[in-house]
Scaffold this motif. Structure first.
Motif, short mmCIF file in Angstrom:
data_model
loop_
_atom_site.label_atom_id
_atom_site.label_comp_id
_atom_site.label_asym_id
_atom_site.label_seq_id
_atom_site.Cartn_x
_atom_site.Cartn_y
_atom_site.Cartn_z
N ASP A 115 -2.25 -8.27 -2.73
CA ASP A 115 -3.12 -8.59 -3.87
C ASP A 115 -4.01 -9.80 -3.57
O ASP A 115 -5.04 -9.99 -4.20
CB ASP A 115 -2.28 -8.93 -5.12
N ARG A 275 -2.77 10.22 -12.36
CA ARG A 275 -3.98 9.41 -12.49
C ARG A 275 -5.10 10.02 -11.66
O ARG A 275 -5.52 9.44 -10.65
CB ARG A 275 -3.70 7.98 -12.01
N SER A 309 4.67 1.12 -12.17
CA SER A 309 5.17 2.44 -12.52
C SER A 309 6.11 2.91 -11.42
O SER A 309 6.29 2.24 -10.41
CB SER A 309 3.99 3.41 -12.63
N LEU A 312 5.37 3.58 -7.26
CA LEU A 312 5.53 2.76 -6.05
C LEU A 312 6.03 3.64 -4.90
O LEU A 312 5.93 3.27 -3.74
CB LEU A 312 6.50 1.61 -6.30
N GLY A 356 7.36 -5.58 -8.92
CA GLY A 356 6.07 -4.90 -9.06
C GLY A 356 5.47 -4.36 -7.78
O GLY A 356 4.41 -3.75 -7.82
O1 DAV Z 1 1.94 0.68 -11.34
O2 DAV Z 1 1.45 2.22 -10.05
C1 DAV Z 1 0.46 -0.41 -8.61
C2 DAV Z 1 0.64 -1.46 -7.57
C3 DAV Z 1 1.05 -2.75 -8.10
N1 DAV Z 1 0.79 -3.83 -7.18
C4 DAV Z 1 1.70 1.06 -10.24
C5 DAV Z 1 1.76 0.08 -9.10
#
Ligand code: DAV
Length: 376
Positions: A115, A275, A309, A312, A356
């Motif tokens: 990130d 998505r 979510s 991952l 996360g």
């Molecule tokens: O929520 O799909 C995205 C990546 C988070 N750094 C998700 C994870």
């Protein structure tokens, strides 16, 4: 040697050329962040009370210990695969309360170096970020980045966002924050689906993980943490050598692209079935370039997800066009990769998911053997 190949300790143009050196993040010393306005669009609602009650305190010791062990597993598996691994070391920066002229935060960071640092060719770009608790996170990597710079890498920092109140949409409906990434049945009227985000356009901001590198072409996603000005900054900074393409997905809370649209080699990209891509121009570009768009199975890891979510499972790290690093419990994903002819390399990493990040989030490839090419 190809003329476009730069002899540099930092050199990576895409997500799949043979990986030679990588940074793996660290989690020791992590503090529970405050549930500030912008973090509500990031932390899953079922854990809001946990964050309300514990802001500024350490996470439960066992949780951190297990996540740290997962990161160590990752380091060892990468080394076994012949990759050089660098770690940021025990830098505490960002884990203690701090204040700037614009805000105060109890501190936080996570291990998701993806990130924070955007590597494009021989350049490392520090992202401005947009979540207040991550304001100083780039500092954790400064010693490493400076070392790469001394040895010849280019190093730049995008203008640091002030993260003043103007950067956030304070009227952003809390109801929309309930629609987390990867959940089905999201109405078309929700925040990002109608173009409304928790971040405004008051100043440029972005997280590096909202950019995905395909050689000369880079996809960029407007998200809860990356705004249009941030995308423009990267676009102008990298022009004319790179083309930045905006891409939109049917995602009620986009944060980072690396569990949504994930290349697994030249000509093949994973598209998260929850998505789908909503940008006809981008879909057309991939079609024209002869790319195959693949739909991976949903993740199954039985752990807590505070900030992400289950997808991952598709947040994989390519070691080259054949070997893919996958979380060891994600059996359907592992099987899927075998079926498409890839060789899964397994890592026990699920205990890191709570913070996360998957395997791609927690790493930043600094050197891949390959040249700058156009794939479209
Ligand atoms: O929520 O799909 C995205 C990546 C988070 N750094 C998700 C994870």
């Amino acid at each position: 040697m190809n003329a476009l190949r730069i002899d540099n300790p930092v050199c990576s143009y895409n997500e799949w050329d043979p990986l030679e050196e990588v940074i793996v993040g660290s989690i020791e010393g992590v503090t529970v962040p405050a549930l500030s306005h912008e973090m509500k669009a990031f932390v899953r609602r079922e854990y809001w009370d946990f964050y309300r009650e514990r802001a500024g305190q350490p996470y439960p010791v066992e949780m951190v210990k297990k996540a740290a062990a997962a990161l160590d597993n990752l380091e060892h598996v990468l080394q076994d695969q012949g990759v050089i691994v660098r770690r940021p070391g025990p830098v505490r920066l960002g884990s203690e309360p701090f204040r700037t002229p614009h805000f105060e935060a109890p501190g936080f960071f996570n291990a998701d170096v993806r990130d924070v640092l955007l590597v494009v060719g021989d350049e490392i770009i520090e992202a401005p970020m947009s979540q207040r608790c991550r304001y100083f996170e780039h500092g954790r990597y400064r010693a490493l980045v400076q070392d790469y710079w001394r040895r010849g890498a280019r190093w730049s920092a995008a203008p640091k966002a002030t993260m003043s109140d103007a950067l956030y949409d304070w009227d952003y409906p809390e109801a929309d924050m309930a629609w987390f990434r990867g959940e089905s049945g999201v109405p078309d009227t929700v925040g990002p689906l109608v173009g409304r985000f928790i971040t405004t356009e008051a100043e440029p901001c972005f997280d590096a993980a909202d950019f995905t590198r395909f050689g000369r072409d880079i996809l960029a996603q407007r998200s809860q943490v990356t705004n249009e000005l941030g995308i423009q900054w990267v676009e102008r900074h990298l022009a004319p050598h790179y083309r930045v393409h905006r891409v939109k997905f049917r995602d009620p809370g986009p944060v980072h692209m690396d569990a949504t649209w994930v290349p697994v080699g030249k000509g093949r990209v994973l598209s998260c079935p929850d998505r789908p891509c909503l940008s006809p121009e981008v879909l057309e570009m991939f079609k024209r370039g002869g790319w195959e768009v693949l739909s991976p199975p949903r993740g199954i890891a039985d752990v807590e997800f505070h900030m992400s979510s289950r997808w991952l499972s598709m947040n994989v790290l390519m070691l080259d066009e054949e070997r893919v690093l996958v979380e060891a419990t994600e059996a359907p994903t592992i099987q899927f990769f075998r079926e498409i002819g890839l060789k899964p390399v397994l890592v026990d990493f699920k205990d890191h998911y709570v913070f996360g990040g998957g395997l791609h989030c927690a790493t930043c490839d600094v050197r891949r053997r390959g040249t700058l090419e156009s794939y479209f």
